[in-house]
Design a protein around this motif. Structure first.
Motif, PDB file in Angstrom:
ATOM      1  N   GLY A 104     -13.138  -9.137   6.392  1.00 16.91           N
ATOM      2  CA  GLY A 104     -11.865  -8.760   6.976  1.00 16.91           C
ATOM      3  C   GLY A 104     -10.900  -8.309   5.899  1.00 16.91           C
ATOM      4  O   GLY A 104     -11.006  -8.700   4.737  1.00 16.91           O
ATOM      5  N   TYR A 105      -9.957  -7.463   6.296  1.00 21.75           N
ATOM      6  CA  TYR A 105      -8.859  -7.031   5.432  1.00 21.75           C
ATOM      7  C   TYR A 105      -7.575  -7.571   6.053  1.00 21.75           C
ATOM      8  O   TYR A 105      -7.333  -7.383   7.254  1.00 21.75           O
ATOM      9  CB  TYR A 105      -8.821  -5.514   5.317  1.00 21.75           C
ATOM     10  N   TYR A 106      -6.753  -8.238   5.247  1.00 24.36           N
ATOM     11  CA  TYR A 106      -5.607  -8.975   5.743  1.00 24.36           C
ATOM     12  C   TYR A 106      -4.331  -8.475   5.074  1.00 24.36           C
ATOM     13  O   TYR A 106      -4.293  -8.300   3.854  1.00 24.36           O
ATOM     14  CB  TYR A 106      -5.778 -10.468   5.449  1.00 24.36           C
ATOM     15  N   ARG A 107      -3.287  -8.280   5.879  1.00 23.37           N
ATOM     16  CA  ARG A 107      -2.000  -7.842   5.335  1.00 23.37           C
ATOM     17  C   ARG A 107      -1.004  -8.998   5.356  1.00 23.37           C
ATOM     18  O   ARG A 107      -0.881  -9.711   6.363  1.00 23.37           O
ATOM     19  CB  ARG A 107      -1.435  -6.662   6.139  1.00 23.37           C
ATOM     20  N   ASP A 135     -11.461 -10.807   2.574  1.00 20.62           N
ATOM     21  CA  ASP A 135     -11.988 -12.165   2.585  1.00 20.62           C
ATOM     22  C   ASP A 135     -12.433 -12.521   1.168  1.00 20.62           C
ATOM     23  O   ASP A 135     -12.494 -11.663   0.279  1.00 20.62           O
ATOM     24  CB  ASP A 135     -13.202 -12.260   3.521  1.00 20.62           C
ATOM     25  N   ASN A 136     -12.784 -13.777   0.960  1.00 23.78           N
ATOM     26  CA  ASN A 136     -13.306 -14.186  -0.342  1.00 23.78           C
ATOM     27  C   ASN A 136     -14.455 -13.260  -0.747  1.00 23.78           C
ATOM     28  O   ASN A 136     -15.479 -13.200  -0.067  1.00 23.78           O
ATOM     29  CB  ASN A 136     -13.801 -15.636  -0.276  1.00 23.78           C
ATOM     30  N   PRO A 137     -14.313 -12.498  -1.830  1.00 28.65           N
ATOM     31  CA  PRO A 137     -15.310 -11.477  -2.179  1.00 28.65           C
ATOM     32  C   PRO A 137     -16.557 -12.072  -2.835  1.00 28.65           C
ATOM     33  O   PRO A 137     -16.743 -12.018  -4.063  1.00 28.65           O
ATOM     34  CB  PRO A 137     -14.543 -10.570  -3.151  1.00 28.65           C
ATOM     35  N   ILE A 138     -17.437 -12.602  -2.013  1.00 29.24           N
ATOM     36  CA  ILE A 138     -18.651 -13.255  -2.512  1.00 29.24           C
ATOM     37  C   ILE A 138     -19.637 -12.256  -3.109  1.00 29.24           C
ATOM     38  O   ILE A 138     -20.621 -12.641  -3.733  1.00 29.24           O
ATOM     39  CB  ILE A 138     -19.345 -14.045  -1.383  1.00 29.24           C
ATOM     40  N   TRP A 139     -19.336 -10.971  -2.964  1.00 29.05           N
ATOM     41  CA  TRP A 139     -20.234  -9.912  -3.421  1.00 29.05           C
ATOM     42  C   TRP A 139     -19.927  -9.414  -4.843  1.00 29.05           C
ATOM     43  O   TRP A 139     -20.564  -8.477  -5.319  1.00 29.05           O
ATOM     44  CB  TRP A 139     -20.129  -8.726  -2.459  1.00 29.05           C
ATOM     45  N   ASN A 163      -2.238 -11.479   8.211  1.00 28.94           N
ATOM     46  CA  ASN A 163      -2.837 -11.133   9.500  1.00 28.94           C
ATOM     47  C   ASN A 163      -4.037 -10.223   9.279  1.00 28.94           C
ATOM     48  O   ASN A 163      -3.988  -9.297   8.452  1.00 28.94           O
ATOM     49  CB  ASN A 163      -1.825 -10.405  10.393  1.00 28.94           C
ATOM     50  N   LEU A 164      -5.110 -10.480  10.029  1.00 28.34           N
ATOM     51  CA  LEU A 164      -6.277  -9.598   9.991  1.00 28.34           C
ATOM     52  C   LEU A 164      -5.893  -8.247  10.572  1.00 28.34           C
ATOM     53  O   LEU A 164      -5.347  -8.170  11.669  1.00 28.34           O
ATOM     54  CB  LEU A 164      -7.419 -10.213  10.804  1.00 28.34           C
ATOM     55  N   ILE A 165      -6.167  -7.156   9.828  1.00 25.88           N
ATOM     56  CA  ILE A 165      -5.803  -5.827  10.333  1.00 25.88           C
ATOM     57  C   ILE A 165      -7.023  -4.972  10.677  1.00 25.88           C
ATOM     58  O   ILE A 165      -6.936  -4.089  11.512  1.00 25.88           O
ATOM     59  CB  ILE A 165      -4.882  -5.080   9.345  1.00 25.88           C
ATOM     60  N   PHE A 166      -8.160  -5.229  10.025  1.00 27.25           N
ATOM     61  CA  PHE A 166      -9.416  -4.573  10.409  1.00 27.25           C
ATOM     62  C   PHE A 166     -10.560  -5.224   9.644  1.00 27.25           C
ATOM     63  O   PHE A 166     -10.349  -6.063   8.759  1.00 27.25           O
ATOM     64  CB  PHE A 166      -9.380  -3.057  10.160  1.00 27.25           C
ATOM     65  N   GLU A 167     -11.784  -4.831   9.992  1.00 31.41           N
ATOM     66  CA  GLU A 167     -12.968  -5.340   9.299  1.00 31.41           C
ATOM     67  C   GLU A 167     -13.798  -4.172   8.789  1.00 31.41           C
ATOM     68  O   GLU A 167     -13.790  -3.086   9.373  1.00 31.41           O
ATOM     69  CB  GLU A 167     -13.802  -6.228  10.226  1.00 31.41           C
ATOM     70  N   LYS A 168     -14.506  -4.405   7.693  1.00 30.27           N
ATOM     71  CA  LYS A 168     -15.371  -3.389   7.099  1.00 30.27           C
ATOM     72  C   LYS A 168     -16.661  -4.060   6.625  1.00 30.27           C
ATOM     73  O   LYS A 168     -16.747  -5.275   6.495  1.00 30.27           O
ATOM     74  CB  LYS A 168     -14.681  -2.722   5.895  1.00 30.27           C
ATOM     75  N   LYS A 169     -17.663  -3.227   6.321  1.00 35.41           N
ATOM     76  CA  LYS A 169     -18.899  -3.716   5.723  1.00 35.41           C
ATOM     77  C   LYS A 169     -18.927  -3.238   4.269  1.00 35.41           C
ATOM     78  O   LYS A 169     -18.970  -2.051   3.993  1.00 35.41           O
ATOM     79  CB  LYS A 169     -20.119  -3.199   6.487  1.00 35.41           C
ATOM     80  N   VAL A 170     -18.889  -4.182   3.339  1.00 28.91           N
ATOM     81  CA  VAL A 170     -18.856  -3.884   1.915  1.00 28.91           C
ATOM     82  C   VAL A 170     -20.277  -3.873   1.349  1.00 28.91           C
ATOM     83  O   VAL A 170     -21.104  -4.719   1.718  1.00 28.91           O
ATOM     84  CB  VAL A 170     -17.983  -4.916   1.161  1.00 28.91           C
ATOM     85  N   MET A 175      -4.467   2.717   6.661  1.00 28.64           N
ATOM     86  CA  MET A 175      -5.112   1.818   5.697  1.00 28.64           C
ATOM     87  C   MET A 175      -6.609   1.715   5.974  1.00 28.64           C
ATOM     88  O   MET A 175      -7.437   1.719   5.053  1.00 28.64           O
ATOM     89  CB  MET A 175      -4.459   0.430   5.793  1.00 28.64           C
ATOM     90  N   GLU A 176      -6.974   1.646   7.243  1.00 28.88           N
ATOM     91  CA  GLU A 176      -8.380   1.478   7.606  1.00 28.88           C
ATOM     92  C   GLU A 176      -9.219   2.683   7.183  1.00 28.88           C
ATOM     93  O   GLU A 176     -10.405   2.556   6.884  1.00 28.88           O
ATOM     94  CB  GLU A 176      -8.507   1.244   9.115  1.00 28.88           C
ATOM     95  N   LYS A 177      -8.594   3.865   7.131  1.00 27.71           N
ATOM     96  CA  LYS A 177      -9.308   5.089   6.761  1.00 27.71           C
ATOM     97  C   LYS A 177      -9.119   5.466   5.288  1.00 27.71           C
ATOM     98  O   LYS A 177      -9.625   6.478   4.833  1.00 27.71           O
ATOM     99  CB  LYS A 177      -8.819   6.247   7.634  1.00 27.71           C
ATOM    100  N   TRP A 178      -8.401   4.643   4.550  1.00 28.08           N
ATOM    101  CA  TRP A 178      -7.984   4.976   3.193  1.00 28.08           C
ATOM    102  C   TRP A 178      -9.168   5.076   2.246  1.00 28.08           C
ATOM    103  O   TRP A 178      -9.990   4.170   2.150  1.00 28.08           O
ATOM    104  CB  TRP A 178      -7.010   3.911   2.717  1.00 28.08           C
ATOM    105  N   TRP A 179      -9.253   6.164   1.505  1.00 29.03           N
ATOM    106  CA  TRP A 179     -10.365   6.391   0.573  1.00 29.03           C
ATOM    107  C   TRP A 179     -10.435   5.345  -0.534  1.00 29.03           C
ATOM    108  O   TRP A 179     -11.520   5.056  -1.084  1.00 29.03           O
ATOM    109  CB  TRP A 179     -10.231   7.776  -0.067  1.00 29.03           C
ATOM    110  N   TYR A 180      -9.297   4.728  -0.850  1.00 30.00           N
ATOM    111  CA  TYR A 180      -9.213   3.819  -1.991  1.00 30.00           C
ATOM    112  C   TYR A 180      -9.902   2.476  -1.729  1.00 30.00           C
ATOM    113  O   TYR A 180     -10.102   1.690  -2.652  1.00 30.00           O
ATOM    114  CB  TYR A 180      -7.735   3.588  -2.317  1.00 30.00           C
ATOM    115  N   LEU A 181     -10.280   2.207  -0.503  1.00 26.75           N
ATOM    116  CA  LEU A 181     -10.978   0.962  -0.197  1.00 26.75           C
ATOM    117  C   LEU A 181     -12.327   0.903  -0.911  1.00 26.75           C
ATOM    118  O   LEU A 181     -12.760  -0.167  -1.333  1.00 26.75           O
ATOM    119  CB  LEU A 181     -11.198   0.819   1.312  1.00 26.75           C
ATOM    120  N   THR A 182     -12.995   2.028  -1.030  1.00 26.59           N
ATOM    121  CA  THR A 182     -14.321   2.158  -1.680  1.00 26.59           C
ATOM    122  C   THR A 182     -15.242   0.989  -1.337  1.00 26.59           C
ATOM    123  O   THR A 182     -15.747   0.293  -2.225  1.00 26.59           O
ATOM    124  CB  THR A 182     -14.191   2.306  -3.215  1.00 26.59           C
TER     125      THR A 182
END
Length: 261
Positions: free
Chosen positions: A25-28, A38-42, A11-18, A172-179
């Motif tokens: 999207g970030y999915y749990r 999502d597929n990390p094209i970056w 399930n989609l839980i939030f979105e971020k700009k990488v 999770m959305e505020k988690w520093w480890y997302l970097t």
């Protein structure tokens, strides 16, 4: 999209700009709580430098890991003799462990070996080890199950470090480890997903201090998941004294250089 660990629905839980430009999207996972992007094209852009600008704790992390890893090896895998640090970066941890008498080698497909030249996996023919370590690497895996399986092609026992993802989506959305600024962290594990991985690979799973994860075929009856205090002080009271490999390494490298001159 399905979970990269257990193939269940996500399930989609939030979105971020990488990398300040890639919306993802970030999915749990609905079954094992694993979180993926999502597929990390970056990724090609993210790995223009293997070590990111935000990894300012690299030296401290390697120094800090020496004591608990020595304790784990000496207490639970005393029969082990030869070790590999998977995705070992600059070779800092390998150099520290060799200085402490542990026959470690380094593997990394993306980073220059600065501190342990001549003790890289590319320098040796035998690629079988008694134990493999992989610190801050699991969160980089785009195909976790296949890449973790690759790690186990080197040894039957693996020790990883990674942070366990918060169960709360808000946390999770505020988690520093997302970097999201650097884009290399794309896989985030729960305790459930760790247990699933262990079962899938026919391993026993043990967690130390919340962020050191041991996968092994060996059953450890006296395992304690906390830093050595009280009970563990007795467990580790018999310290294992190993002779540093530094003098031998110096002579070995000197001999190699003389042969090529």
């Amino acid at each position: 999209m399905n979970c990269k660990i257990c193939n269940s629905e996500v399930n989609l839980i939030f979105e971020k700009k990488v990398l300040q430009k890639y919306h993802t999207g970030y999915y749990r996972c609905t079954h094992c709580d694993f979180v993926q992007t999502d597929n990390p094209i970056w990724l090609e852009e993210a790995y223009q430098s293997a070590i990111t600008a935000l990894d300012i704790g690299l030296i401290q992390r390697n120094v800090t890991l020496v004591k608990p890893i020595k304790n784990i090896i000496d207490s639970y895998f005393p029969e082990s003799k030869r070790y590999l640090d998977f995705a070992g970066g600059y070779g800092v941890f390998v150099r520290l462990m060799r200085d402490n008498g542990y026959d470690f080698y380094r593997q990394d497909d993306y980073c220059q070996n600065i501190f342990t030249p001549h003790f890289d996996i590319t320098d040796i023919k035998n690629h079988q080890f008694d134990l493999v370590t992989g610190f801050e690497v699991l969160e980089h895996f785009n195909d976790p199950m296949n890449e973790i399986t690759k790690v186990f092609s080197y040894a039957d026992t693996a020790i990883f470090s990674t942070e366990i993802a918060p169960i709360s989506n808000a946390e999770m959305e505020k988690w520093w480890y997302l970097t999201v600024e650097t884009g290399q962290h794309i896989a985030f594990y729960s305790t459930k997903s760790m247990l699933y991985i262990a079962e899938k690979l026919n391993k026993n799973y043990y967690c130390r201090d919340g962020n050191i994860h041991i996968f092994t075929s060996k059953k450890i009856s006296n395992f304690n998941g906390k830093t050595p205090k009280s009970v563990l002080q007795k467990l580790f009271s018999k310290k294992v004294k190993k002779e540093s490999l530094t003098p031998k390494d110096y002579q070995y490298i000197k001999n190699l250089l003389n042969k090529t001159s």
